[in-house]
Design a protein around this motif. Structure first.
Motif, mmCIF file in Angstrom:
data_model
loop_
_atom_site.group_PDB
_atom_site.id
_atom_site.type_symbol
_atom_site.label_atom_id
_atom_site.label_comp_id
_atom_site.label_asym_id
_atom_site.label_seq_id
_atom_site.Cartn_x
_atom_site.Cartn_y
_atom_site.Cartn_z
ATOM 1 N N ARG A 1 0.850 -1.210 0.000
ATOM 2 C CA ARG A 1 0.000 0.000 0.000
ATOM 3 C C ARG A 1 0.877 1.249 0.000
ATOM 4 O O ARG A 1 0.601 2.220 -0.709
ATOM 5 C CB ARG A 1 -0.892 0.008 1.238
ATOM 6 C CG ARG A 1 -1.988 -1.056 1.237
ATOM 7 C CD ARG A 1 -3.283 -0.495 0.681
ATOM 8 N NE ARG A 1 -4.417 -1.376 0.873
ATOM 9 C CZ ARG A 1 -5.219 -1.757 -0.116
ATOM 10 N NH1 ARG A 1 -5.005 -1.352 -1.343
ATOM 11 N NH2 ARG A 1 -6.256 -2.526 0.126
ATOM 12 N N GLN A 2 1.950 1.205 0.805
ATOM 13 C CA GLN A 2 2.866 2.352 0.895
ATOM 14 C C GLN A 2 3.552 2.600 -0.441
ATOM 15 O O GLN A 2 3.636 3.729 -0.918
ATOM 16 C CB GLN A 2 3.936 2.045 1.933
ATOM 17 C CG GLN A 2 4.091 3.136 2.969
ATOM 18 C CD GLN A 2 4.974 2.664 4.102
ATOM 19 O OE1 GLN A 2 5.875 1.850 3.897
ATOM 20 N NE2 GLN A 2 4.724 3.160 5.290
ATOM 21 N N ASP A 3 4.039 1.516 -1.029
ATOM 22 C CA ASP A 3 4.743 1.606 -2.309
ATOM 23 C C ASP A 3 3.821 2.175 -3.385
ATOM 24 O O ASP A 3 4.217 3.034 -4.174
ATOM 25 C CB ASP A 3 5.225 0.201 -2.701
ATOM 26 C CG ASP A 3 6.166 0.237 -3.884
ATOM 27 O OD1 ASP A 3 7.256 0.831 -3.746
ATOM 28 O OD2 ASP A 3 5.822 -0.311 -4.944
#
Ligand code: SAH
Length: 264
Positions: free
Chosen positions: A75-77
């Protein structure tokens, strides 16, 4: 479109990404694929990703914690690369899900992508599924040893629908199940030599007469669909995709649709 795959066996995807017609979809980035080794998100020297089931019984269960860590990393990426993107759905491959079909593939092929989770062993800790999984997708009513083949099946079907992937743009329009056309099965295909083991190619295909060829292919498609998937004939009829000629032709087929349609 971007798909992220959580798997314990990322190496299974390599031959698929580098061979065949779909290679183009992945090389050009039409379908971006990022593989995530679940073990990289597990703790301890042994980087454990599974444990014995509470309540006993055979097999192992995938731990919730590494799965969640990996999911958050994805999700962060994705958010870093594309801050405006809405969170994409989390898909778990599982016999519980709806079997994958053409409509599902079309939906995914027009989406922003998804996060695909390939289960192994007896499956995932149910608490992770309840907390994070949006959709479960099955490949059919049988049990695989892992979700990777199901993920590859979905990615393969999605990739070939991307513009420019098949050599002939119109090619998939004629494929089986295409609802834009009629949802029927594809007709049979023939190539050289003209006579093989004493069997000749249907003469109409050698005629160069496009209208006759189109008519013959349509009728073959009706014959095959009536014989193997009569449910698709009903679907096409309900969707108003059968012409009067189609209906006339069908009414002249044998009761079970088993009459072969000769070339003329
Ligand atoms: N105990 C489970 C089977 C686990 S098989 C059961 O009986 O339902 C291990 C993994 O393979 C699953 O977690 C799932 O990700 C994958 N898998 C197995 N069968 C599948 C199917 N028909 N479709 C999609 N994925 C499947």
């Amino acid at each position: 479109m971007r798909f992220d795959v959580i798997t314990l066996f990322p190496e299974l995807f390599a031959p698929f990404l580098s061979s065949g017609i779909n290679r183009r979809a992945f090389e050009t980035g039409a379908v971006e694929l990022k593989l995530w080794q679940l073990r990289d998100y597990a703790d301890g020297t042994y980087r454990r990703v599974d444990d014995r089931p509470f309540g006993g019984g055979p097999g192992m269960v995938m731990l919730a914690e590494p799965l969640e860590k990996c999911l958050l990393a994805i999700r962060q990426d994705r958010a870093l690369k594309n801050p405006l993107e809405q969170p994409v759905p989390v898909v778990l491959f599982s016999p519980i899900g709806q079997p994958l079909n053409h409509a599902g593939v079309e939906e995914w092929s027009q989406s922003e992508g998804a996060i695909l989770i390939c289960g192994r062993y007896e499956g995932l800790d149910q608490r992770f599924i309840d907390a994070h999984v949006d959709v479960q997708v099955s490949l059919g009513d049988f049990v695989l040893s892992g979700g990777e083949i199901a993920a590859i099946a979905l990615l393969d079907a999605v990739a070939r629908l991307q513009p420019g992937v098949l050599n002939d743009e119109g090619s998939h329009q004629m494929d089986s199940f295409n609802p834009a056309l009629d949802g029927l099965l594809d007709c049979g295909h023939f190539t050289r030599p003209e006579v093989w083991k004493g069997v000749t190619v249907p003469t109409v295909l050698m005629s160069g007469h496009h209208a006759d060829i189109a008519k013959w292919r349509r009728q073959q498609s009706l014959v095959l669909t009536q014989k193997y998937r009569p449910d698709l004939i009903l679907g096409a009829r309900l969707a108003g995709k059968l012409s009067t000629q189609d209906e006339n032709f069908l009414s002249h087929l044998g009761a079970a649709g088993l009459v072969e349609n000769k070339s003329d």
